[in-house]
Every structure is written in structure tokens, then in C-alpha cells.
Design a protein around this motif. Structure first.
Motif: not given
Length: 358
Positions: A185-195, A207-209, A215-218, A235-238
Motif C-alpha cells: 500500500v502506497g507503492c508509488g512506482h512499485g520498487a518494493p512491490t516488484i522486489r 500494488g496500491v497507490d 501506478i501507470e509507471v509501476a 488505484v485506491a486509497t489505503a
């Protein structure tokens, strides 16, 4: 009212120390802009690859103008970011300087941080007005470089420490290896999501942001990394992300930004599986203000003033937790959302990692 110097005489030694501090800060302020230029133009990377170099040689290799490069190099050498050899009139990076300035995989890679700080300050006029009105400023209202700088600053450290942090959670690593469900949650560009998707190929990751452009970049990053088959983005809030029975919910340096952290905690608790865990990574902070009056504490409080607190105040509730909340305040809001188990699972010099369970 002005200061009465007769009733309150000035300590000349302390005054000199404060002037010295101001000069250091002034140099650091202009240096941050020059560090971004050095990163963007490949000056650091070229020095690392081909140094030692004269200013003319560096300019030729980077297709820049020598007179600008010469002044830039001297400023960098004065700040200790580049090393100068007066006998040869050449400049180079030591291994330590290269680790910070040229190695994008390094957990202490700093140009992304300079990019972030320089960009986040562009909100200055709006922030001054917010000081007067109490209104918030959303994360989405910042300059685009803030999002890219955040990814480049935090991404390498997540890559270095993330799996150790998950291993410190009670039973979660084994569940994810066998096949589990993760929501970041709050993934931004998804660096930890992808990791996490790379580390746990048997698990699925969401991944949520709330920031649609991030989200498009992620999604593009996941395609490039070859993990799009097991990573999805929403695309959603926490407080509103979808799905249930997650074995792991993660939030990386974003929980303190949220307007309603208690409500977020309650929603996380509803979406966890039995014995699932919520991992909350927050900036390192002590519980008492006086113990945070350090260089890192100043950085944390300053960025919190520019971005984190305004973002929280722009949302419902507007709790304003702040980036230097510390363990006790974080425990208070997490348990306020219904969690009964909260502990510090791991830490680094710049991060606190908390585990929450029902």
C-alpha cells in the motif's frame, strides 16, 4: 520585539558557531542543485568509469562545456564529493564517493535524494499559504521529479534490506515462499512491490497507490522486470483498497503521510489473513523530540514539513502523524485500529520496521 543585547548579551563563540552552521547549510543548499546536474549529465558516472580526468577531459566525454565543468568540479571537491589531485590537475571518485554518487544499486545512493529534496521545495509558495490557512497539499500536487526522486532514493535501500525485514516477521517468509498474497500500500512506482514479486515467485503481489500517474509507471516497471504475470496494480486509497486474506500488507515510508492512520489500520486488519502480518517501515525516530534533534532528525522533520504533514492534512481526518512520530506514537495509532500485537521487528540507521498482527 527585538533582542535586548544588554539584558541578553550575545555569546560570541556561540554566534560564530551558528554563523558557521549557516554557511555549511548555504553551501549544502546550492550543492544539492549541482548534484542533480552532475547526476543528470553523467558527470559522476563518467568520473567513476574513466577517472581521473581533467575538466577538459570530463567535458569532452560528457559533451558538455569545459568552463562549466571546471567550476562544477571545484565545487564538488570543496564539498568532499569529488577528489582533486593538484599535481595532475585531475579529479576522480574514491570508492566511497562512487558508492554514494555513481552506483544506483547502492543502498546509500544519494542523487535520488537530492532530486527529491530539490523538487519537493518547489511547493514553497503553496506551503506558505497553507501555513496561514491550515489547508493541506496532496502528494499528487508535487512536481513530477518528486516521484522519480523518491523511487531512486528509497528503491536501492529496499532492494538491500527488504528480504531481511520480511525474514524478521513471524512466519511470513515461509508462507510467501510456498505461495501467499501480498498487498503493498502506497507503492508509488512499485520498487518494493516488484522486489517482492521477484523474491517470492509463488506468491501474488498487489500494488496500491491513490496517485494514478505513479501506478501507470509501476505497471511499466513490472513489465520491464518480467513480473507482470504475478503483480497487479490498483488505484485506491489505503482505506479503500480491495481484496482480503492477504498474508502480508506492507507500507514503506508512507503510513505517517495518511490522513486517517487509525482508519487505515482498521482496514488493514480486515484484509489480513489469519496470522497474517502488517509490516510498517517508517523513518528512524526516537519517541522524544529532544532525542530527534540530530542531522537525520532535521532531515526527517524538514521533509515532513514540506510533504508528509501537508499530505496528511489534505485528507479526511488530517491526523498529521509526521515523519518523526517514533515507535510509541505509531503503536498508538496502530492499536487504535484494533491491532493487539505490535513490535519493532528490525531497524537500520534510517528505518524502523514494525510488525502488527491481530
Amino acid at each position: 520585539m527585538g533582542t535586548d543585547t544588554q539584558a541578553n548579551p550575545i555569546n560570541e563563540e556561540k554566534l560564530s558557531e551558528l554563523v558557521e552552521t549557516s554557511l555549511v547549510d548555504l553551501g549544502a543548499t546550492v550543492h544539492a542543485a549541482l548534484a542533480v546536474i552532475g547526476d543528470d549529465l553523467g558527470l559522476y558516472a563518467t568520473l567513476d568509469d574513466a577517472g581521473p580526468l581533467t575538466s577538459a577531459e570530463l567535458a569532452e566525454k560528457t559533451e558538455t562545456v569545459e568552463r562549466y565543468v571546471r567550476e562544477w568540479l571545484r565545487s564538488q571537491a570543496a564539498g568532499g564529493y569529488v577528489t582533486y589531485d593538484p599535481e595532475t590537475d585531475r579529479y576522480y571518485l574514491t570508492p566511497e564517493q562512487a558508492h554514494i554518487l555513481a552506483n544506483e544499486e547502492s543502498p546509500v545512493f544519494m542523487p535520488g535524494a537530492f532530486q527529491l529534496v530539490g523538487s519537493v521545495a518547489k511547493i514553497g509558495p503553496e506551503l506558505q499559504e497553507a501555513f496561514r490557512t491550515g489547508e493541506g497539499i496532496g502528494w499528487h500536487e508535487h512536481d513530477e521529479d518528486v516521484f522519480h526522486g523518491t523511487e531512486r532514493f528509497f528503491g536501492p535501500s529496499y532492494g538491500a534490506f527488504l528480504l531481511d525485514w520480511i525474514a524478521a516477521l513471524d512466519g511470513i517468509d515461509a508462507r510467501l515462499k510456498s505461495g501467499g498474497r501480498i498487498v503493498d500500500v502506497g507503492c508509488g512506482h512499485g520498487a518494493p512491490t516488484i522486489r517482492m514479486a521477484e523474491a517470492y515467485p509463488n506468491s501474488t503481489v498487489v500494488g496500491v497507490d491513490y496517485h494514478e500517474e505513479s501506478i501507470e509507471v509501476a505497471r511499466e516497471r513490472a513489465e520491464t522486470a518480467g513480473v507482470a504475470d504475478r503483480v497487479s496494480f490498483e488505484v485506491a486509497t489505503a482505506r479503500e483498497y480491495t481484496g482480503f486474506d492477504y498474508d502480508l500488507v506492507t507500507m514503506f515510508n508512507c503510513y505517517h503521510d495518511m490522513g486517517d492512520p487509525v482508519g487505515v489500520a482498521a482496514h488493514v486488519r480486515e484484509t489480513l489473513s489469519e496470522n497474517g502480518a502488517w509490516m510498517i517501515v517508517e523513518p528512524y525516530a526516537n519517541d522524544r523530540v529532544e532525542n530527534n534533534l540530530t542531522p537525520f532528525g532535521r532531515l526527517g522533520y524538514s521533509i515532513s514539513t514540506l510533504a508528509c504533514t501537508p499530505n496528511s492534512l489534505s485528507q479526511d481526518v488530517g491526523y498529521g502523524l509526521g515523519a518523526q512520530a517514533g515507535e510509541d506514537r505509531t503503536r498508538e495509532v496502530v492499536t487504535g485500529g484494533g491491532f493487539t500485537h505490535f513490535r519493532r521487528a528490525a531497524e537500520t540507521p534510517t528505518s524502523l520496521v514494525f510488525e502488527a498482527k491481530s
